[in-house]
Design an enzyme around this catalytic site. Structure first.
Site, short mmCIF file in Angstrom:
data_model
loop_
_atom_site.label_atom_id
_atom_site.label_comp_id
_atom_site.label_asym_id
_atom_site.label_seq_id
_atom_site.Cartn_x
_atom_site.Cartn_y
_atom_site.Cartn_z
N HIS A 33 -0.44 0.78 -13.11
CA HIS A 33 0.23 -0.44 -13.58
C HIS A 33 1.71 -0.13 -13.80
O HIS A 33 2.05 0.89 -14.41
CB HIS A 33 -0.43 -0.92 -14.87
CG HIS A 33 0.15 -2.20 -15.36
ND1 HIS A 33 -0.14 -3.41 -14.76
CD2 HIS A 33 1.06 -2.46 -16.33
CE1 HIS A 33 0.55 -4.36 -15.37
NE2 HIS A 33 1.28 -3.81 -16.33
N GLY A 65 0.79 -1.23 0.00
CA GLY A 65 0.00 0.00 0.00
C GLY A 65 0.82 1.28 0.00
O GLY A 65 0.37 2.30 0.53
N SER A 66 1.99 1.26 -0.64
CA SER A 66 2.79 2.50 -0.64
C SER A 66 2.10 3.58 -1.48
O SER A 66 2.15 4.76 -1.14
CB SER A 66 4.22 2.24 -1.11
OG SER A 66 4.25 1.88 -2.47
N ASN A 67 1.45 3.19 -2.55
CA ASN A 67 0.72 4.18 -3.36
C ASN A 67 -0.46 4.74 -2.57
O ASN A 67 -0.71 5.95 -2.59
CB ASN A 67 0.23 3.54 -4.66
CG ASN A 67 1.32 3.46 -5.70
OD1 ASN A 67 1.71 4.46 -6.29
ND2 ASN A 67 1.85 2.26 -5.92
N LEU A 91 -11.51 -6.96 -11.17
CA LEU A 91 -12.87 -6.51 -10.80
C LEU A 91 -13.89 -7.08 -11.78
O LEU A 91 -13.66 -7.07 -13.00
CB LEU A 91 -12.93 -4.98 -10.80
CG LEU A 91 -12.09 -4.30 -9.73
CD1 LEU A 91 -12.07 -2.79 -9.92
CD2 LEU A 91 -12.61 -4.65 -8.33
N GLU A 140 5.68 5.95 -9.88
CA GLU A 140 4.28 5.67 -9.51
C GLU A 140 3.81 6.66 -8.46
O GLU A 140 2.69 7.18 -8.52
CB GLU A 140 4.15 4.25 -8.95
CG GLU A 140 4.33 3.15 -9.97
CD GLU A 140 4.04 1.77 -9.39
OE1 GLU A 140 3.12 1.63 -8.58
OE2 GLU A 140 4.75 0.81 -9.76
N ASP A 144 -5.87 -4.37 -17.58
CA ASP A 144 -4.95 -3.24 -17.85
C ASP A 144 -5.13 -2.66 -19.25
O ASP A 144 -4.16 -2.25 -19.90
CB ASP A 144 -3.48 -3.68 -17.64
CG ASP A 144 -3.24 -4.24 -16.23
OD1 ASP A 144 -3.79 -3.67 -15.28
OD2 ASP A 144 -2.52 -5.24 -16.10
N MET A 174 -5.08 -6.96 -6.09
CA MET A 174 -4.63 -8.09 -6.90
C MET A 174 -5.76 -8.96 -7.44
O MET A 174 -5.51 -10.08 -7.92
CB MET A 174 -3.65 -8.96 -6.08
CG MET A 174 -2.40 -8.21 -5.65
SD MET A 174 -1.59 -7.31 -7.00
CE MET A 174 -0.85 -8.67 -7.87
N ASN A 201 -6.64 2.71 -11.87
CA ASN A 201 -5.62 1.73 -11.49
C ASN A 201 -4.25 2.27 -11.88
O ASN A 201 -4.13 3.11 -12.77
CB ASN A 201 -5.89 0.43 -12.26
CG ASN A 201 -4.92 -0.68 -11.90
OD1 ASN A 201 -4.62 -0.92 -10.73
ND2 ASN A 201 -4.41 -1.36 -12.91
C1 GRF Z 1 2.57 -1.26 -7.71
O1 GRF Z 1 3.73 -1.63 -8.37
C2 GRF Z 1 1.45 -1.02 -8.67
O2 GRF Z 1 1.89 -0.54 -9.90
C3 GRF Z 1 0.85 -2.40 -8.86
O3 GRF Z 1 0.93 -2.99 -7.59
C4 GRF Z 1 2.01 -2.40 -6.86
C5 GRF Z 1 1.44 -1.91 -5.57
O4 GRF Z 1 2.43 -1.38 -4.73
N1 GRF Z 1 -0.49 -2.30 -9.37
P1 GRF Z 1 2.00 -0.68 -3.38
O5 GRF Z 1 1.14 -1.69 -2.63
O6 GRF Z 1 1.24 0.55 -3.72
O7 GRF Z 1 3.27 -0.39 -2.65
#
Ligand code: GRF
Length: 201
Positions: A109, A13-15, A93, A174, A145, A90, A107
């Site tokens: 990618h 969940g870093s994003n 949907l 990202e 995607d 992961m 999303n």
């Molecule tokens: C990222 O590389 C994103 O592009 C892909 O899953 C990964 C999620 O990373 N869809 P995080 O959980 O946000 O760190």
């Protein structure tokens, strides 16, 4: 009115975290409602707690696929989102969710789509030998995607770069384009016309 956001995530969940930080700092004006995860051990649950965001666990193991999809749709519907952010979710949907929330699910990618969709995109790009990879934000459609591309950022693949180096370099990008994309969405700046998204800046 600030847009109601529901996050979907399955892991680190870093994003998700970066987007939540920007919301907290008011760089993104939005109303985060909840995090839904299919993984009870996901680190993103800790992050949700840190931000006082309510979270729901819908464990994939506990349901047959059809039922999982129905429950997921129910959970999402309950929160009445204006935007669903798939931040490392992961699971694919189901079409019923995709069509109900058309152009409202975004999303990220880790490749320059349409190259290398699906799993292990960084590995696919690295082993293919392309000289540039990167990341893509896109609206989710019925394919994997394949939805309209909103933003992309490039990462050059230089000699001796390992797959791990590439993955790290892509993640940095990202964390730049995903919050920007969400910000543009929340400011109603993304105009979709067929496959094309234009950003009114
Ligand atoms: C990222 O590389 C994103 O592009 C892909 O899953 C990964 C999620 O990373 N869809 P995080 O959980 O946000 O760190």
């Amino acid at each position: 009115m600030e847009k109601r956001i529901v996050f979907l995530a399955s892991g680190r969940g870093s994003n998700f975290q970066v987007i939540m930080e920007k919301i907290k700092e008011k760089q993104i004006k939005a109303n985060p409602i909840s995090l839904i995860t299919d993984n009870p051990d996901a680190f993103c649950l800790e992050t949700a707690k840190k931000f006082n965001l309510s979270s729901r666990i819908l464990s994939y193991k506990n349901y047959p696929k059809l039922e999982f999809n129905e429950k997921l749709e129910e959970l999402i519907d309950k929160d009445k989102p204006d935007l669903i952010v798939a931040a490392g979710f992961m699971k694919i949907l189901p079409n019923s969710i995709v069509s109900k929330y058309r152009y409202k699910i975004i999303n990220i990618h880790p490749s320059l789509l349409p190259s290398f969709p699906g799993l292990h995109a960084q590995q696919q790009a690295h082993s293919y030998g392309v000289k540039f990879s990167g990341c893509t934000t896109h609206f989710v459609d019925e394919g994997v995607d394949t939805g309209p591309i909103i933003m992309q950022e490039i990462v050059p693949i230089v000699p001796n770069m390992t797959e791990e180096d590439l993955t790290k370099a892509i993640l940095v990008k990202e964390h730049q384009i995903f919050p920007k994309t969400i910000q543009y969405f929340c400011e109603d700046k993304i105009v979709v016309s067929g496959r094309k998204c234009n950003i009114k800046i």
